[in-house]
Design an enzyme around this catalytic site. Structure first.
Site, short mmCIF file in Angstrom:
data_model
loop_
_atom_site.label_atom_id
_atom_site.label_comp_id
_atom_site.label_asym_id
_atom_site.label_seq_id
_atom_site.Cartn_x
_atom_site.Cartn_y
_atom_site.Cartn_z
N GLN A 9 0.75 -1.31 0.07
CA GLN A 9 0.07 -0.10 0.06
C GLN A 9 0.88 1.25 0.06
O GLN A 9 2.17 1.18 0.47
CB GLN A 9 -0.84 0.18 1.08
CG GLN A 9 -2.10 0.89 0.94
CD GLN A 9 -3.17 0.54 1.91
OE1 GLN A 9 -3.45 -0.69 2.34
NE2 GLN A 9 -4.00 1.33 2.58
N SER A 95 4.37 -6.27 2.90
CA SER A 95 2.86 -6.33 3.41
C SER A 95 1.87 -6.74 2.52
O SER A 95 1.82 -8.14 1.95
CB SER A 95 2.33 -4.76 3.74
OG SER A 95 1.23 -4.71 4.30
N LEU A 96 0.93 -6.07 1.79
CA LEU A 96 -0.04 -6.45 0.80
C LEU A 96 0.64 -7.02 -0.09
O LEU A 96 0.28 -8.08 -0.93
CB LEU A 96 -0.63 -4.97 0.35
CG LEU A 96 -1.63 -5.33 -0.71
CD1 LEU A 96 -2.76 -6.32 -0.55
CD2 LEU A 96 -2.07 -4.03 -1.52
N ARG A 120 -9.76 -7.76 3.46
CA ARG A 120 -8.46 -7.24 4.28
C ARG A 120 -8.71 -5.85 4.58
O ARG A 120 -8.31 -5.27 5.72
CB ARG A 120 -7.14 -7.91 3.56
CG ARG A 120 -6.05 -7.58 4.36
CD ARG A 120 -4.86 -7.99 3.77
NE ARG A 120 -3.91 -7.93 4.43
CZ ARG A 120 -2.66 -7.03 4.23
NH1 ARG A 120 -2.97 -5.90 3.46
NH2 ARG A 120 -1.69 -6.96 4.79
N HIS A 204 0.00 -3.13 11.20
CA HIS A 204 0.79 -4.13 11.53
C HIS A 204 1.54 -3.92 13.18
O HIS A 204 2.71 -3.83 13.46
CB HIS A 204 2.17 -3.89 10.64
CG HIS A 204 1.97 -4.62 9.15
ND1 HIS A 204 1.83 -5.64 8.79
CD2 HIS A 204 2.07 -3.69 8.28
CE1 HIS A 204 1.35 -5.72 7.47
NE2 HIS A 204 1.47 -4.52 7.16
N GLN A 253 0.76 -11.93 9.67
CA GLN A 253 1.21 -10.78 9.32
C GLN A 253 0.38 -9.42 9.55
O GLN A 253 1.04 -8.45 9.50
CB GLN A 253 1.30 -10.91 7.57
CG GLN A 253 2.11 -9.57 6.90
CD GLN A 253 1.45 -9.43 5.28
OE1 GLN A 253 0.24 -9.08 5.57
NE2 GLN A 253 2.15 -9.68 4.54
#
Length: 319
Positions: A9, A95-96, A120, A204, A253
């Site tokens: 992102q 991440s994503l 998500r 996170h 995660q």
């Protein structure tokens, strides 16, 4: 040895993937597949491809749109490279981007990923009321200093390292007041700067546990296959070579820090010398250069990058 790395992102930009779709049928088909999957997730309004290509930017920045949009643009770019015969030895994503990496590795279907990351994004946005959480980038301090600052500033609230991106660049996340206190404490401990980040939620960190709990059953219900190449996970920088461990890493995660520096160091230890950032933007390219200065790093998100990538991977454009 080549690794494909996939952005997360904040790499989104209006127009992403359009030039690839205009030129390559496989990219065009990827956007069409994503549009169909996106429409099945509920009241979708405009097609996802239209938002990617035409904006407006404020729509593209909505987390539940941003996440499937970036995965789609990344997978479209990956399919162009795959169509030219380029095969990485490892994949990873920030991440994503780990979802894009798993689609590239064949761990689960692209259409499933589009719907999953839309939810998500929604779950992450809904986990914390707007204004309750915050994130900040701490520059010029090592992890031990950032962890000390967070511990001393918490005062019963949550604040912790969220993105361990590269030497001297670590993002923290948590309750807004605690993030502010930790930022000030980090500077007092020698950090060069502390920059508030314009994000919609404190990603996170432990405040994301409600999102993790909502997403977990959906992740565990996914139909998975053994990845065709290892996927180095954010949570522990370990290569995932089966569906079960891949899903476990994606569950953890959501509320765990992204250990991107460790991911890149693990890839390097496995023999990776060439990194191709597949998808929009060049954020990861800059991070890899700071972690592994001798590595060959390039981006692929538009047709004009193709010849460079093909040449670097020793594949001619005629193949």
């Amino acid at each position: 040895m080549i690794a494909f790395i996939f952005p997360g992102q904040n790499s989104q930009q209006v127009g992403m993937g359009q030039a690839l779709a205009d030129r390559f049928a496989v990219a065009r088909d990827a956007f069409a597949e994503a549009d169909a999957a996106y429409a099945r997730t509920g009241d979708s309004g405009r097609p996802l491809s239209s938002i990617c290509w035409d904006g407006p930017e404020q729509d593209l920045q909505l987390t539940e749109i941003t996440q499937p949009a970036i995965v789609t643009a990344s997978v479209a770019a990956y399919r162009v490279l795959a169509g030219h015969g380029i095969r990485p030895s490892f994949v990873a994503g920030h991440s994503l981007g780990e979802y894009s990496a798993h689609v590239a590795a064949g761990t689960f279907a692209f259409a499933d990923a589009v719907g999953l990351v839309r939810r998500r994004g929604r779950y992450m946005q809904e986990a914390v009321p707007v204004g309750t959480g915050a994130m900040a980038a701490i520059l010029g301090a090592d992890l031990s200093v950032v962890m000390q600052a967070c511990q001393e500033a918490a005062q019963g609230e949550i604040v912790s390292a969220a993105n361990i991106n590269c030497p001297g660049q670590i993002a923290i996340a948590g309750h807004a007041a605690a993030v502010q206190r930790a930022s000030e404490r980090a500077k007092a401990l020698g950090a060069r700067r502390a920059i508030p980040l314009a994000v919609s939620a404190p990603f996170h960190c432990a405040l994301m546990k409600p999102a993790e709990q909502r997403l977990e059953p959906e992740l565990r219900a996914l139909k998975t296959s053994r990845p065709s190449v290892p996927v180095v996970a954010n949570v522990d920088a370990e290569p995932k070579r089966d569906g079960a461990s891949s899903v476990d890493a994606l569950v953890r995660q959501v509320s765990a820090p992204v250990r991107w520096e460790d991911v890149v160091r693990r890839l390097a230890s496995e023999g990776v010398t060439t990194y191709v950032e597949v998808g929009p933007g060049n954020v990861l390219t800059g991070l890899v250069k700071k972690i592994q200065p001798d590595a060959q790093v390039m981006t692929f998100g538009s047709p004009e990058n193709l010849d460079q990538v093909l040449a670097a991977c020793s594949i001619s454009t005629e193949k």
